[in-house]
Design a protein around this motif. Structure first.
Motif, short mmCIF file in Angstrom:
data_model
loop_
_atom_site.label_atom_id
_atom_site.label_comp_id
_atom_site.label_asym_id
_atom_site.label_seq_id
_atom_site.Cartn_x
_atom_site.Cartn_y
_atom_site.Cartn_z
N ALA A 68 9.06 -2.62 1.68
CA ALA A 68 10.18 -2.83 0.77
C ALA A 68 11.40 -3.35 1.51
CB ALA A 68 10.51 -1.53 0.04
N THR A 69 11.69 -2.77 2.67
CA THR A 69 12.84 -3.22 3.46
C THR A 69 12.60 -4.61 4.04
OG1 THR A 69 13.38 -0.93 4.01
CG2 THR A 69 14.36 -2.65 5.38
N ALA A 70 11.38 -4.85 4.52
CA ALA A 70 11.05 -6.15 5.11
C ALA A 70 11.20 -7.27 4.08
CB ALA A 70 9.64 -6.13 5.68
N LEU A 71 10.80 -7.03 2.83
CA LEU A 71 10.93 -8.04 1.79
C LEU A 71 12.38 -8.44 1.57
CD1 LEU A 71 8.42 -6.91 -1.00
CD2 LEU A 71 8.33 -9.04 0.31
N ILE A 110 2.65 -5.13 1.93
CA ILE A 110 3.14 -5.39 0.57
C ILE A 110 2.00 -5.48 -0.43
CG2 ILE A 110 4.43 -7.03 -0.86
CD1 ILE A 110 5.80 -7.88 1.87
N GLY A 111 0.94 -6.21 -0.05
CA GLY A 111 -0.15 -6.48 -0.99
C GLY A 111 -0.80 -5.23 -1.55
N ALA A 138 4.95 2.44 -3.16
CA ALA A 138 6.40 2.30 -2.97
C ALA A 138 7.01 1.36 -4.01
CB ALA A 138 6.68 1.77 -1.57
N PHE A 139 6.17 0.57 -4.72
CA PHE A 139 6.67 -0.37 -5.71
C PHE A 139 6.45 0.11 -7.14
CE2 PHE A 139 5.48 -2.83 -1.92
CZ PHE A 139 6.71 -3.42 -1.63
N ALA A 140 5.99 1.34 -7.33
CA ALA A 140 5.74 1.87 -8.67
C ALA A 140 7.03 1.93 -9.47
CB ALA A 140 5.11 3.26 -8.57
#
Length: 473
Positions: free
Chosen positions: A423-426, A256-257, A271-273
């Motif tokens: 993303a799925t793990a979060l 994630i970081g 993936a977080f853009a």
């Protein structure tokens, strides 16, 4: 005897001349700096009753950077002299062209001091360090007759930096680091297994060399080795997983970081853009990157561009609220720098990097979280892993994990890997313990060929629907 303080503008360069050269290099640029560094380090390794290595390294040099738009011109040298600085400035000018930019405001100053200026290597003589390693070996072997090999490492270093900016701002930081690692190999009925641990931070070696510190480390390393001695092959398949507190936060760091670093999001390769303000994690999930925790391995009083270190909230109650930024990416994205501009050394250009990245604790009882696991894995130790930043997919190997059935912790398992995507793990986090812990001070982070010290942490977590790779179908 300790070396004299690193004062390049008193001994190697004339400050006024260096500033004139830097201003010429950054004329028409939007940002830039002269980064000067001296670094010294010592590593002593004992393996199987013998001193396997004893090294001392010293280096110094400078890096000069001029930034315009997405272009960052960078030149560096091991020779800190006016001649080398002039050559570096000429090289930078060629890369940014005719200029035309407006110089960005200087970083806001700070007086925060998060660690001592003292040289950690000076805490003990070389002979005392050797004696401590021998004591470690003897103590480990006395704990259990199944111990057949002992390894221990004492490492310390001091990094001294000075930053000169075109508007005339000068910033300095002196960064100590100390670390001790221990590992043991046990053998029983022809089977051998290993256990290891360690820790450290931005302080002297003295506290690490005390028996009250290293004896618990050895007992923990032995415990892990004996657990692995009884481990059975790990199951495989999709299942719920409970992660222990502390060092398992390395999964958070990697999966994630990195995806929350500014450059990946500006270039839209994360993936977080484009998800700022969106719900990207389960409610209750709050993730921070905090470089201001005193004495921690990942802490920095100022980053390598001169921006004061900060406590940055990245995810708040499951919502993405911030990225980690250096000055260049922050300017291009129209947001403030966050104190995350880091570089491995004077020979490397700065980029957005993590410091101490961790998830805040929740309200769930850790024992209750494990008890609620019907059929899955309880993972409390991790080794290496791989992550694809573009999609957040990760693979991590467990160094200590247990099979859980109907809330009962059963046999330890060997060879377990956790597979998923960040993303799925979060969004799959189902429970957050009230036992937030930080790692013991063992983290290093690699990015684009550069390595920097970091910290991680988290409470006990339950994540639903991870793929566990093992040898039992």
């Amino acid at each position: 005897m300790a070396d004299a303080p690193f004062r390049p503008f008193d001994t190697l360069l004339d400050e006024a001349a260096a500033l004139t050269t830097l201003r010429a290099a950054t004329h028409g640029a939007e940002d830039g700096e002269l980064f000067l560094e001296r670094k010294r380090s010592e590593v002593i390794v004992l393996d199987d009753r013998r001193i396997k290595a004893a090294t001392y390294d010293a280096s110094e040099g400078f890096g000069l950077r001029a930034v315009k738009g997405e272009v960052a011109a960078y030149a560096h040298s091991t020779e800190i002299s006016e001649r080398s600085l002039t050559r570096a400035a000429e090289t930078a000018r060629l890369a940014i062209g005719s200029g035309g930019g407006i110089l960005a405001p200087a970083p806001v100053g700070t007086n925060q001091r998060l660690y001592s200026d003292a040289d950690p290597m000076a805490d003990a003589t070389f002979a005392a360090k050797i004696d401590t390693l021998k004591e470690i070996d003897a103590y480990a072997r006395s704990l259990d007759p199944r111990v057949v090999q002992v390894s221990a490492t004492i490492a310390a270093g001091l990094q001294e930096i000075e930053i000169l900016r075109p508007e005339g701002t000068r910033l300095t930081d002196i960064r100590p680091m100390a670390r001790m690692n221990v590992s043991v190999i046990v053998e029983h009925q022809g089977r051998r297994e290993q256990g290891g641990t360690g820790g450290g931070g931005r302080y002297g070696l003295a506290r690490l060399m005390e028996p009250s510190h290293w004896q618990p480390l050895l007992r923990e390393a032995l415990r892990i080795a004996l657990v692995n001695l009884d481990a059975i092959p790990a199951p495989a398949g999709m299942m719920d997983v409970v992660l222990g507190p502390g060092w398992p936060g390395i999964l958070l760091h990697e999966a994630i970081g990195h995806g929350l670093e500014g450059d990946f999001n500006r270039k839209k390769t994360s993936a977080f853009a484009g998800l700022m303000g969106s719900q990207i994690a389960s409610r209750g999930v709050t993730v921070l990157d905090d470089g201001t925790i005193p004495d921690r391995r990942g802490s920095i009083s100022v980053d390598d561009e001169g921006t004061a270190s900060q406590r940055n909230v990245l995810i708040e109650d499951g919502v993405l609220v911030g990225y980690m930024q250096d000055r260049q990416n922050a300017r291009l994205m129209g947001v403030p720098a966050t104190g995350n501009g880091r570089r491995e050394s004077y020979a490397h250009i700065p980029m957005p990097r993590m410091t101490n990245t961790y998830m805040l604790g929740g309200t769930d009882d850790p024992a209750g979280i494990v008890a609620s696991l019907k059929d899955g894995i309880y993972a409390v130790g991790f080794g290496g892993g791989q992550v694809d930043i573009t999609n957040g997919k990760f693979v991590f190997s467990c160094t200590e994990a247990y099979q859980v059935k109907n809330g009962i912790v059963g046999a330890p398992v060997k060879g377990a890997t956790l597979i998923g995507d960040g993303a799925t793990a979060l969004k799959g986090i189902r429970a957050i313990g009230n036992d937030l812990a930080l790692d013991p001070g063992i983290g290093n982070c690699g990015k684009a060929g550069q390595w920097v010290p970091v910290g991680v942490g988290q409470p006990t977590l339950m994540i639903g629907g991870l793929t566990v790779g093992g040898s039992q179908a």
